[in-house]
Design an enzyme around this catalytic site. Structure first.
Site, short mmCIF file in Angstrom:
data_model
loop_
_atom_site.label_atom_id
_atom_site.label_comp_id
_atom_site.label_asym_id
_atom_site.label_seq_id
_atom_site.Cartn_x
_atom_site.Cartn_y
_atom_site.Cartn_z
N LYS A 213 69.00 46.62 25.89
CA LYS A 213 70.30 45.98 25.64
C LYS A 213 71.41 47.04 25.63
O LYS A 213 71.12 48.24 25.59
CB LYS A 213 70.26 45.23 24.30
CG LYS A 213 69.99 46.12 23.08
CD LYS A 213 69.72 45.30 21.83
CE LYS A 213 69.42 46.21 20.64
NZ LYS A 213 69.03 45.44 19.44
N TYR B 97 98.26 66.44 17.41
CA TYR B 97 98.99 65.36 16.74
C TYR B 97 98.99 65.54 15.22
O TYR B 97 97.98 65.90 14.62
CB TYR B 97 98.31 64.01 17.02
CG TYR B 97 98.62 63.42 18.38
CD1 TYR B 97 99.92 63.17 18.78
CD2 TYR B 97 97.58 63.09 19.23
CE1 TYR B 97 100.18 62.61 20.03
CE2 TYR B 97 97.82 62.52 20.48
CZ TYR B 97 99.12 62.29 20.86
OH TYR B 97 99.37 61.72 22.09
N ARG C 38 69.70 37.15 9.71
CA ARG C 38 70.60 37.40 10.83
C ARG C 38 70.30 36.39 11.94
O ARG C 38 71.09 35.51 12.18
CB ARG C 38 70.42 38.86 11.32
CG ARG C 38 71.50 39.33 12.25
CD ARG C 38 71.33 40.77 12.65
NE ARG C 38 70.13 41.01 13.45
CZ ARG C 38 69.90 42.12 14.14
NH1 ARG C 38 70.78 43.11 14.12
NH2 ARG C 38 68.82 42.27 14.85
N MET D 85 93.12 60.69 22.52
CA MET D 85 92.45 59.72 23.40
C MET D 85 91.62 60.39 24.48
O MET D 85 90.50 59.97 24.77
CB MET D 85 93.50 58.80 24.04
CG MET D 85 92.88 57.66 24.82
SD MET D 85 94.10 56.62 25.63
CE MET D 85 94.91 55.84 24.25
C1 LIG Z 1 67.87 46.16 18.93
C2 LIG Z 1 66.62 45.45 18.58
C3 LIG Z 1 65.37 46.07 18.73
C4 LIG Z 1 65.23 47.56 19.02
O1 LIG Z 1 65.48 48.25 17.81
P1 LIG Z 1 65.43 49.83 17.70
O2 LIG Z 1 65.70 50.09 16.26
O3 LIG Z 1 66.50 50.35 18.59
O4 LIG Z 1 64.07 50.26 18.14
C5 LIG Z 1 64.23 45.31 18.53
N1 LIG Z 1 64.31 44.01 18.16
C6 LIG Z 1 65.50 43.39 17.98
C7 LIG Z 1 65.52 41.97 17.55
C8 LIG Z 1 66.68 44.09 18.16
O5 LIG Z 1 67.86 43.47 17.96
#
Ligand SMILES: *Cc1c(COP(=O)(O)O)cnc(C)c1O
Length: 345
Positions: A33, A242, A128, A290
């Site tokens: 992701k 700055y 969550r 920036m």
């Molecule tokens: C992001 C995520 C992972 C991976 O977690 P890491 O701590 O990066 O290994 C696994 N499962 C879910 C549901 C996640 O949101």
């Protein structure tokens, strides 16, 4: 060339996946992701696919497009956010596996795409995503009759080995899933390190693949070098940057370096971060702006042409600590302006 240079080592990503895979007796997926935690999802997925990974996870369906295009039809690509209204076309066309999180999503999926693969996420205490215990009790029979590919949950405190929350969640997960005939998954990177009772049938590491804590034995996967654009000498009493936030207490040589908060170098690191010339530390003086950093290079013998922000002397987690954050955020904020050199397969 005045852009920072981000070097990405895919062999290290593969080595980290193999190391995590070697800690369990079950299957190991890969979480890609957020553009592969900033490293480039298509490249990362391609390297891991070659190494044998057949199951990938993304957060939202759109993230799967580049991965499906790169890898073709073979691997499973599962979507943590499940099946939202408006996702049906992309789920069908890219043949994604939504991980359904609620009774609404289950209904939506079974109505919109009957017979299409899906997984289920259960909430075991993190509050969550996922079905809670009572909801699961109400729909488990229906859901299981449709042959889900996976039943999973997520740990809230797995990066703290002694935290009682993990055992509590494990106990809930067992209560909700013992005896079902579907592959189960509970562990991300932290959960893998907690030991075999957390592994079940599939693990889902993300950060450990990319060289971040809590997988302390991981290999670093990136290096970030920033070019020096200008060097100047300032006298004692002169100010830099700055807000005049830094004033020279001695004659000082200042390097102005390409890279700033627009590149994911947090403004919080003003007057705080350290860059490296080889092994020699050089302090950031004045505000992170920036596009630029100003760095004290008085003690560097030669005139540096670049300084290293992430590399052998300083990991993503070292830098994160100085900014009051975590390695995950350092990686996922890596800027779009860097020149990226990706090597390895
Ligand atoms: C992001 C995520 C992972 C991976 O977690 P890491 O701590 O990066 O290994 C696994 N499962 C879910 C549901 C996640 O949101």
């Amino acid at each position: 060339m005045s852009t920072g240079r981000l070097t990405i080592d895919l062999d290290a990503v593969v080595a980290n996946w193999r190391a995590l895979d070697g800690m369990t007796n079950c299957k190991t997926a890969a979480v890609v992701k957020a553009n592969g935690y900033g490293l480039g999802a298509a490249n990362v997925a391609k390297a891991l696919f070659k190494a044998g990974v057949r199951q990938f996870f993304v957060a939202v369906a759109e993230e799967a497009t580049a991965i499906r295009e790169e890898l073709g039809p073979k691997p499973d690509i599962s979507v943590f956010s499940g099946h939202m209204k408006g996702d049906t076309d992309i789920i069908r066309e890219l043949r994604l596996t939504p991980i359904l999180n609620s009774v609404e999503q289950l209904t939506q999926h079974l109505e919109a795409l009957p017979g299409h693969p899906f997984g289920i996420q259960l909430d075991t205490g993190m509050n969550r995503l996922g079905l809670e215990m009572q909801e699961w009790a109400a729909v488990a029979e229906l859901a299981l009759s449709q042959n889900p590919t996976l039943v999973m949950s997520h740990l809230a405190c797995a990066d703290e080995p002694d935290h009682p929350m993990s055992a509590y969640q494990l106990d809930n997960f067992r209560k909700m899933t013992d005896g079902i005939n579907v592959p189960r998954s509970l562990a991300a990177t932290g959960g893998i390190l907690l030991g075999p009772e957390y592994h079940f049938d599939l693990t889902r590491p993300g950060i450990g693949l990319y060289g971040g804590l809590p997988f302390a034995q991981s290999s670093p996967t990136i290096e970030l070098d920033l070019p020096v654009i200008q060097i100047r000498d300032v006298a004692e009493g002169e100010v830099v940057g700055y807000g005049n936030s830094w004033q020279a207490e001695r004659p000082t040589r200042i390097a102005t370096v390409s890279g700033g908060y627009a590149d994911g170098i947090f403004r919080m690191l003003s007057d705080r971060a350290t860059l490296y010339h080889g092994q020699q530390p050089c302090k950031v003086v004045g505000r992170v702006s920036m596009d630029l950093l100003t760095v004290d290079v008085t003690d560097v013998a030669d005139i540096p042409s670049k300084l290293t922000l992430i590399g052998p002397q300083q990991t993503i987690d070292d830098l994160a600590l100085q900014a009051g954050t975590i390695g995950y955020e350092v990686l996922t904020q890596l800027g779009g302006r860097y020149t990226r050199k990706t090597f390895g397969k």
